[in-house]
Design a protein around this motif. Structure first.
Motif, PDB file in Angstrom:
ATOM      1  N   GLU A   1     -58.971   5.247 121.539  1.00  0.00           N
ATOM      2  CA  GLU A   1     -58.400   6.132 122.638  1.00  0.00           C
ATOM      3  C   GLU A   1     -57.216   7.190 122.393  1.00  0.00           C
ATOM      4  OE1 GLU A   1     -57.154   5.498 127.344  1.00  0.00           O
ATOM      5  OE2 GLU A   1     -57.928   3.655 126.257  1.00  0.00           O
TER       6      GLU A   1
ATOM      7  N   ASN B   1     -50.288  -0.953 134.818  1.00  0.00           N
ATOM      8  CA  ASN B   1     -50.182  -1.154 133.447  1.00  0.00           C
ATOM      9  C   ASN B   1     -51.517  -0.294 133.015  1.00  0.00           C
ATOM     10  OD1 ASN B   1     -49.102  -3.465 132.102  1.00  0.00           O
ATOM     11  ND2 ASN B   1     -50.347  -4.737 132.547  1.00  0.00           N
ATOM     12  N   TYR B   2     -52.364   0.306 134.765  1.00  0.00           N
ATOM     13  CA  TYR B   2     -53.144   1.636 134.289  1.00  0.00           C
ATOM     14  C   TYR B   2     -52.401   2.724 135.011  1.00  0.00           C
ATOM     15  CZ  TYR B   2     -56.790  -2.191 133.964  1.00  0.00           C
ATOM     16  OH  TYR B   2     -57.451  -2.646 133.114  1.00  0.00           O
ATOM     17  N   THR B   3     -53.004   4.104 134.427  1.00  0.00           N
ATOM     18  CA  THR B   3     -52.561   5.550 135.171  1.00  0.00           C
ATOM     19  C   THR B   3     -53.464   5.939 135.578  1.00  0.00           C
ATOM     20  OG1 THR B   3     -51.354   5.769 133.305  1.00  0.00           O
ATOM     21  CG2 THR B   3     -51.786   7.885 134.641  1.00  0.00           C
TER      22      THR B   3
ATOM     23  N   LYS C   1     -60.116  -4.753 121.382  1.00  0.00           N
ATOM     24  CA  LYS C   1     -59.605  -4.553 121.999  1.00  0.00           C
ATOM     25  C   LYS C   1     -58.716  -3.284 121.535  1.00  0.00           C
ATOM     26  CE  LYS C   1     -55.937  -5.395 125.725  1.00  0.00           C
ATOM     27  NZ  LYS C   1     -55.399  -6.273 126.650  1.00  0.00           N
TER      28      LYS C   1
ATOM     29  N   THR D   1     -51.020   6.722 129.236  1.00  0.00           N
ATOM     30  CA  THR D   1     -49.749   6.990 129.686  1.00  0.00           C
ATOM     31  C   THR D   1     -48.972   7.889 130.043  1.00  0.00           C
ATOM     32  OG1 THR D   1     -48.714   7.156 127.548  1.00  0.00           O
ATOM     33  CG2 THR D   1     -48.542   4.907 127.577  1.00  0.00           C
TER      34      THR D   1
ATOM     35  N   LYS E   1     -58.016   0.501 121.862  1.00  0.00           N
ATOM     36  CA  LYS E   1     -56.475   1.299 121.879  1.00  0.00           C
ATOM     37  C   LYS E   1     -56.597   2.399 120.825  1.00  0.00           C
ATOM     38  CE  LYS E   1     -53.479  -1.167 122.622  1.00  0.00           C
ATOM     39  NZ  LYS E   1     -52.206  -2.106 122.812  1.00  0.00           N
TER      40      LYS E   1
ATOM     41  N   SER F   1     -59.412   5.807 136.174  1.00  0.00           N
ATOM     42  CA  SER F   1     -58.329   4.673 136.052  1.00  0.00           C
ATOM     43  C   SER F   1     -58.120   3.886 134.657  1.00  0.00           C
ATOM     44  CB  SER F   1     -58.358   2.777 136.998  1.00  0.00           C
ATOM     45  OG  SER F   1     -57.727   3.046 138.501  1.00  0.00           O
ATOM     46  N   SER F   2     -56.696   4.751 133.876  1.00  0.00           N
ATOM     47  CA  SER F   2     -56.806   4.853 132.740  1.00  0.00           C
ATOM     48  C   SER F   2     -55.604   4.112 131.926  1.00  0.00           C
ATOM     49  CB  SER F   2     -57.357   5.873 132.366  1.00  0.00           C
ATOM     50  OG  SER F   2     -56.995   6.419 130.849  1.00  0.00           O
ATOM     51  N   ARG F   3     -55.968   4.170 130.116  1.00  0.00           N
ATOM     52  CA  ARG F   3     -54.375   3.014 129.799  1.00  0.00           C
ATOM     53  C   ARG F   3     -53.592   4.311 128.997  1.00  0.00           C
ATOM     54  NH1 ARG F   3     -53.514  -2.428 130.522  1.00  0.00           N
ATOM     55  NH2 ARG F   3     -55.162  -3.688 130.166  1.00  0.00           N
TER      56      ARG F   3
ATOM     57  N   ASP G   1     -51.202  -1.297 117.682  1.00  0.00           N
ATOM     58  CA  ASP G   1     -51.303  -3.120 118.475  1.00  0.00           C
ATOM     59  C   ASP G   1     -50.851  -4.245 117.237  1.00  0.00           C
ATOM     60  OD1 ASP G   1     -51.818  -5.343 120.428  1.00  0.00           O
ATOM     61  OD2 ASP G   1     -53.717  -4.541 120.324  1.00  0.00           O
TER      62      ASP G   1
END
Length: 214
Positions: free
Chosen positions: A104, A144-146, A97, A160, A101, A156-158, A84
């Motif tokens: 995760e 923006n989600y997977t 935030k 990729t 990231k 629903s997750s970030r 980030d």
């Protein structure tokens, strides 16, 4: 002052353990050679060498979150795979935030390096949810989600699709489209253009026509 802000913010984040802070880049490099870390909060404008130069000099590169007052380096930072890019002054919520990231990604990497596991954790809202490989039907990129479709549940997750492609067992999962990964043993039928998983018709991308389902 910037270090004091980071010290304050990290003290509020339960999964971040701040080990050391530096105002001298060379002292930081010496520490990193002796004490490997998972994550660095790195400024760009520093005496002697820049944050970019420091990052490029590392042989083992941890996760990086840039903290800077200069927006013009954002593109270069992501080319260097930064997690980030925080522009000063940043709020506690924005800092959290960025930390989420990093956490995760750390959880994903931990799951990947432990070959004996048959599951991984993915962030869904404010929770990290355990996902067993056997429960996955298919995975779809959506904005923006997977979307990870499980038997009886949608996550629903970030994460990729590229990260999941590396994480999932290649013998059991295959990318069939730029927006889809499917579990091979959950495919009910297929033709040249589509396949079906749990009554969901999923397209087969033009570059994926040679995919192997068995």
């Amino acid at each position: 002052m910037a270090l004091e802000v980071i010290e304050h913010h990290t003290s509020k984040v339960p999964f971040v353990d701040l080990r050391k802070t530096f105002t001298d880049a060379f002292s930081a490099l010496d520490y990193l050679q002796r004490q490997p870390v998972d994550l660095i909060f790195l400024d760009i404008k520093m005496p002697d060498i820049s944050g970019m130069e420091l990052l490029k000099s590392l042989q083992i590169v941890p996760m990086i979150i840039f903290t800077t007052a200069y927006s013009e380096h954002a593109l270069q930072s992501f080319e260097l795979d930064a997690i980030d890019y925080l522009l000063k002054p940043f709020s506690m919520s924005r800092f959290l935030k960025a930390c989420n990231k990093a956490n995760e990604l750390h959880l994903l990497r931990s799951a990947k390096t432990d070959g004996g596991k048959d599951y991984f954790f993915a962030k869904d809202g404010y929770e990290h949810v355990k996902i067993a490989f056997d429960d996955i039907l298919y995975i779809e990129a959506s904005g923006n989600y997977t979307q990870i479709q499980l038997t009886g549940r949608l996550i629903s997750s970030r994460i990729t699709l590229n990260e999941l492609t590396d994480l999932l067992p290649k013998a059991d999962f295959v990318r069939c489209h730029r927006a889809f990964i499917i579990a091979k043993n959950k495919v009910e039928k297929f033709d040249k253009a589509h396949l079906w998983v749990a009554d969901k018709m999923i397209p087969i991308g033009s570059t994926y026509h040679d995919l192997k389902l068995h």
